[in-house]
Design a protein around this motif. Structure first.
Motif, PDB file in Angstrom:
ATOM      1  N   ASP A  97      35.223  47.350  35.875  1.00 58.11           N
ATOM      2  CA  ASP A  97      35.326  48.061  37.276  1.00 58.11           C
ATOM      3  C   ASP A  97      35.326  49.705  36.667  1.00 58.11           C
ATOM      4  N   LEU A  98      35.911  50.095  35.694  1.00 58.42           N
ATOM      5  CA  LEU A  98      35.840  51.245  35.083  1.00 58.42           C
ATOM      6  C   LEU A  98      34.461  51.809  34.660  1.00 58.42           C
ATOM      7  N   PRO A 160      42.470  49.458  36.925  1.00 50.75           N
ATOM      8  CA  PRO A 160      41.113  49.434  37.399  1.00 50.75           C
ATOM      9  C   PRO A 160      40.979  50.666  38.241  1.00 50.75           C
ATOM     10  N   GLY A 161      39.751  51.514  38.427  1.00 52.82           N
ATOM     11  CA  GLY A 161      39.719  52.551  39.299  1.00 52.82           C
ATOM     12  C   GLY A 161      39.650  52.356  40.678  1.00 52.82           C
ATOM     13  N   THR A 162      39.127  51.217  41.079  1.00 55.31           N
ATOM     14  CA  THR A 162      38.838  50.890  42.344  1.00 55.31           C
ATOM     15  C   THR A 162      40.074  50.424  43.081  1.00 55.31           C
TER      16      THR A 162
END
Length: 323
Positions: A97-98, A160-162
């Motif tokens: 994700d990142l 994660p970034g999301t």
């Protein structure tokens, strides 16, 4: 603008290490080309121990695609949840994700091949419980906070970034899958066009007091290859489609429903059935689909023919779909 998808499962019967190396390299290069042309999504999947070399590691492949692209999403459809160690899976998806900037979409299924469970010494009869554990662990792990897992305190980093977490859908064609998605407040991905199951899912959302949505295949979702001369292409390459169709059909019991399930036993039957279609650029545009799924390396298709079909789609179909 319809959703456009390039599917890869890297099947190649009788492959050598050299031929598989070339096929994997071609798939990543095709994904990069698809990204440049504005195609929406790469779709990949997971199966284990298959003689024809069906892709077993979709997240590794997704990472290679992300390294070669900037915009295109990768959908893993589906990951076989109970075959994964939940904490390591949470880490892998967080890193992807990142790396990708939120371009990974994961559909979690439980599979339908007992031999895959046997290969990893996972109890087939426990698959429902194990799937619950995997999904619940992912959701807790992605908070970045310590939590209790199997009697010990653990913490998964990085986050994660999301937000609130990477896109995770529950896949399947059963009421149990729909209930699981609703209970966890996760989107539901039916494996075929099943409006009655979507209705059941929505009823369970109300029952559990959760929110979610459905990403359901259209009633018509053929696997496509584009060629100037479909008759020639069927004659030369139809066996590759048939090999994949028969492999896939051999795994599925009567209770399994799939958007791409085929009952064909010959190339002629497969062509008449319409699950796999070879079409000219004009015919492709005229299909008027909501989702165009290209399958350029289907069933061990020669790489050069896969490239021809993908380029025809990108150059002579895609611009007309956008108009």
């Amino acid at each position: 603008m319809p959703v456009t998808v390039v599917r890869f499962n890297l099947v190649e019967p009788g492959a050598t290490p050299a031929s598989l190396r070339a096929r994997y390299r071609a798939a990543v290069e095709m994904a990069a080309y698809a990204d440049e042309q504005g195609i929406s999504t790469v779709q990949t999947e997971e199966h284990h121990g298959v003689e024809n070399n069906w892709l077993p590691s979709p997240f590794v492949f997704a990472g290679a695609v992300f390294g070669a692209t900037r915009r295109i999403a990768v959908t893993v459809s589906a990951m076989i949840g109970p075959l994964h160690e939940p904490l390591r899976l949470a880490e892998d998806i967080a890193v992807l994700d990142l790396v990708s900037g939120g371009r990974l979409v994961t559909v979690a299924g439980i599979g339908y091949r007992p031999e895959e469970y046997a290969q990893f010494d996972v109890d087939w009869k426990e698959r429902g419980r194990l799937q619950d554990e995997v999904l619940e662990t992912l959701l807790r792990a992605w908070t970045g906070e310590p939590f209790t897992y199997q009697g010990r305190t653990v913490r998964v980093t990085p986050r994660p970034g999301t937000e609130p977490h990477p896109l995770l859908l529950v896949g399947g064609s059963s009421k149990a899958a729909a209930r699981r998605a609703a209970r966890l407040g996760l989107p539901f991905f039916p494996s075929a066009h099943l409006p009655e199951l979507e209705s059941y899912y929505k009823e369970r959302l109300v029952e559990y007091g959760t929110e979610g949505w459905t990403m359901m295949p259209a009633a018509e979702t053929p696997l496509l290859h584009v060629a100037e001369d479909p008759d020639r292409a069927w004659a030369e390459y139809g066996g590759h489609f048939l090999h994949e169709a028969r492999t896939y059909a051999s795994w599925q019991s009567a209770g399994i429903r799939s958007a791409v399930r085929s009952g064909a036993s010959t190339v002629a039957e497969l062509r008449a059935e319409g699950v796999y279609r070879i079409v000219t650029p004009d015919e492709c545009v005229a299909l008027g689909l909501d989702n165009y799924v290209l399958h350029p390396l289907a069933g061990g298709m020669p790489v050069e023919e896969g490239w021809r079909g993908l380029r025809l789609f990108a150059e002579r179909v895609l611009p007309r779909l956008a108009g």
